[in-house]
Design a protein around this motif. Structure first.
Motif, PDB file in Angstrom:
ATOM      1  N   ASP A 133       0.826  -1.213   0.000  1.00  0.00           N
ATOM      2  CA  ASP A 133       0.000   0.000   0.000  1.00  0.00           C
ATOM      3  C   ASP A 133       0.858   1.260   0.000  1.00  0.00           C
ATOM      4  N   THR A 134       0.327   2.278  -0.661  1.00  0.00           N
ATOM      5  CA  THR A 134       0.861   3.628  -0.564  1.00  0.00           C
ATOM      6  C   THR A 134      -0.229   4.475   0.068  1.00  0.00           C
ATOM      7  N   GLY A 135       0.144   5.322   0.995  1.00  0.00           N
ATOM      8  CA  GLY A 135      -0.834   6.162   1.675  1.00  0.00           C
ATOM      9  C   GLY A 135      -0.169   7.394   2.252  1.00  0.00           C
ATOM     10  N   THR A 136      -0.828   7.992   3.217  1.00  0.00           N
ATOM     11  CA  THR A 136      -0.286   9.211   3.817  1.00  0.00           C
ATOM     12  C   THR A 136      -0.360   9.161   5.340  1.00  0.00           C
ATOM     13  N   VAL A 137       0.529   9.900   5.941  1.00  0.00           N
ATOM     14  CA  VAL A 137       0.501  10.170   7.374  1.00  0.00           C
ATOM     15  C   VAL A 137       0.311  11.675   7.502  1.00  0.00           C
ATOM     16  N   THR A 138      -0.737  12.079   8.197  1.00  0.00           N
ATOM     17  CA  THR A 138      -1.015  13.500   8.404  1.00  0.00           C
ATOM     18  C   THR A 138      -0.705  13.838   9.855  1.00  0.00           C
ATOM     19  N   ILE A 139       0.161  14.808  10.042  1.00  0.00           N
ATOM     20  CA  ILE A 139       0.632  15.205  11.368  1.00  0.00           C
ATOM     21  C   ILE A 139       0.228  16.650  11.618  1.00  0.00           C
ATOM     22  N   THR A 140      -0.312  16.930  12.793  1.00  0.00           N
ATOM     23  CA  THR A 140      -0.564  18.307  13.205  1.00  0.00           C
ATOM     24  C   THR A 140       0.393  18.627  14.341  1.00  0.00           C
ATOM     25  N   ILE A 141       1.188  19.680  14.144  1.00  0.00           N
ATOM     26  CA  ILE A 141       2.109  20.126  15.188  1.00  0.00           C
ATOM     27  C   ILE A 141       1.646  21.473  15.698  1.00  0.00           C
ATOM     28  N   LYS A 142       1.974  21.724  16.952  1.00  0.00           N
ATOM     29  CA  LYS A 142       1.555  22.969  17.589  1.00  0.00           C
ATOM     30  C   LYS A 142       2.693  23.513  18.433  1.00  0.00           C
ATOM     31  N   ASN A 143       2.803  24.829  18.465  1.00  0.00           N
ATOM     32  CA  ASN A 143       3.698  25.485  19.401  1.00  0.00           C
ATOM     33  C   ASN A 143       2.879  25.716  20.659  1.00  0.00           C
ATOM     34  N   SER A 144       3.072  24.870  21.645  1.00  0.00           N
ATOM     35  CA  SER A 144       2.304  24.982  22.887  1.00  0.00           C
ATOM     36  C   SER A 144       3.062  25.777  23.939  1.00  0.00           C
ATOM     37  N   GLY A 145       4.052  26.528  23.490  1.00  0.00           N
ATOM     38  CA  GLY A 145       4.817  27.379  24.392  1.00  0.00           C
ATOM     39  C   GLY A 145       4.029  28.613  24.786  1.00  0.00           C
ATOM     40  N   SER A 146       4.704  29.513  25.448  1.00  0.00           N
ATOM     41  CA  SER A 146       4.026  30.714  25.921  1.00  0.00           C
ATOM     42  C   SER A 146       4.772  31.957  25.452  1.00  0.00           C
ATOM     43  N   ARG A 147       4.051  33.048  25.399  1.00  0.00           N
ATOM     44  CA  ARG A 147       4.653  34.340  25.080  1.00  0.00           C
ATOM     45  C   ARG A 147       5.117  34.988  26.385  1.00  0.00           C
ATOM     46  N   GLY A 148       6.186  35.744  26.284  1.00  0.00           N
ATOM     47  CA  GLY A 148       6.677  36.447  27.453  1.00  0.00           C
ATOM     48  C   GLY A 148       6.639  37.944  27.231  1.00  0.00           C
ATOM     49  N   ILE A 149       7.055  38.680  28.224  1.00  0.00           N
ATOM     50  CA  ILE A 149       7.060  40.132  28.118  1.00  0.00           C
ATOM     51  C   ILE A 149       8.093  40.592  27.084  1.00  0.00           C
ATOM     52  N   LEU A 150       9.241  39.933  27.064  1.00  0.00           N
ATOM     53  CA  LEU A 150      10.320  40.376  26.194  1.00  0.00           C
ATOM     54  C   LEU A 150      10.471  39.547  24.925  1.00  0.00           C
ATOM     55  N   SER A 151       9.717  38.455  24.765  1.00  0.00           N
ATOM     56  CA  SER A 151       9.856  37.640  23.554  1.00  0.00           C
ATOM     57  C   SER A 151       8.509  37.103  23.108  1.00  0.00           C
ATOM     58  N   SER A 152       8.469  36.646  21.864  1.00  0.00           N
ATOM     59  CA  SER A 152       7.212  36.187  21.266  1.00  0.00           C
ATOM     60  C   SER A 152       6.908  34.739  21.567  1.00  0.00           C
ATOM     61  N   GLY A 153       7.871  33.975  22.029  1.00  0.00           N
ATOM     62  CA  GLY A 153       7.660  32.556  22.260  1.00  0.00           C
ATOM     63  C   GLY A 153       7.619  31.764  20.964  1.00  0.00           C
ATOM     64  N   ALA A 154       8.116  32.353  19.874  1.00  0.00           N
ATOM     65  CA  ALA A 154       8.090  31.697  18.568  1.00  0.00           C
ATOM     66  C   ALA A 154       9.163  30.625  18.478  1.00  0.00           C
ATOM     67  N   VAL A 155       8.925  29.647  17.601  1.00  0.00           N
ATOM     68  CA  VAL A 155       9.909  28.605  17.339  1.00  0.00           C
ATOM     69  C   VAL A 155      10.198  28.571  15.845  1.00  0.00           C
ATOM     70  N   ASN A 156      11.465  28.506  15.521  1.00  0.00           N
ATOM     71  CA  ASN A 156      11.884  28.420  14.131  1.00  0.00           C
ATOM     72  C   ASN A 156      12.079  26.952  13.781  1.00  0.00           C
ATOM     73  N   ILE A 157      11.199  26.409  12.946  1.00  0.00           N
ATOM     74  CA  ILE A 157      11.289  25.007  12.547  1.00  0.00           C
ATOM     75  C   ILE A 157      12.066  24.940  11.243  1.00  0.00           C
ATOM     76  N   LYS A 158      13.213  24.269  11.285  1.00  0.00           N
ATOM     77  CA  LYS A 158      14.080  24.187  10.120  1.00  0.00           C
ATOM     78  C   LYS A 158      13.720  23.027   9.203  1.00  0.00           C
TER      79      LYS A 158
END
Length: 156
Positions: free
Chosen positions: A50-75
């Motif tokens: 069989d050929t098929g697909t795997v569907t993945i949902t990822i989430k940034n479950s981190g938090s925002r801070g006063i001095l930073s956005s809490g962003a993640v750079n996914i390479k």
């Protein structure tokens, strides 16, 4: 005596200032945290070949801070396995999320094509989902079920 009192006052004021400033800096407890919040296969159960697909949902479950956005750079995000053929990864996440940044509390869904080899036995196999960020590589296990039992059709 007055100079000694003034000196003590200045030292105390300096210590309070340092404590307040360090407390302010410690308030910014933000972090980026990538997590897999959902995975699905299509079909739900594979057969050999069989050929098929795997569907993945990822989430940034981190938090925002006063001095930073809490962003993640996914390479990079990709699947790997010794048993299942994984055809595609995402090496430029910027194609999916502008600038390659998943902001805090945001999620995205990625689809990976896979092929089950002809000679594989029944069982549950685990694919390794690798998520490469600025802070390192995280690995998540994604189960794939293989069931080679034939389906009997009932004539009416």
């Amino acid at each position: 005596m007055k100079n000694r009192s003034s000196l003590k006052f200045l030292i105390a004021l300096g210590m309070v200032s340092v404590l307040l400033w360090s407390s302010f800096l410690m308030i910014d407890v933000s972090y980026a945290q990538v997590s897999v919040v959902d995975s699905k296969t299509n079909p739900e159960s594979f057969m050999a070949g069989d050929t098929g697909t795997v569907t993945i949902t990822i989430k940034n479950s981190g938090s925002r801070g006063i001095l930073s956005s809490g962003a993640v750079n996914i390479k990079e995000i990709y699947l790997e396995s010794n048993e299942i053929v994984c055809h595609q990864g995402y090496s430029n996440i910027g194609e999916i999320l502008p600038g390659g940044v998943l902001s805090s509390a945001e999620s995205t869904t990625l689809v990976f094509p896979i092929t089950v080899p002809q000679n594989i036995k029944d069982g549950v196999y685990f694919l390794n989902l690798k998520v490469v960020t600025d802070s390192g590589v995280k690995t998540y296990s994604v189960p794939i079920e293989v069931d080679n039992r034939s389906v009997d059709l009932i004539e009416q």
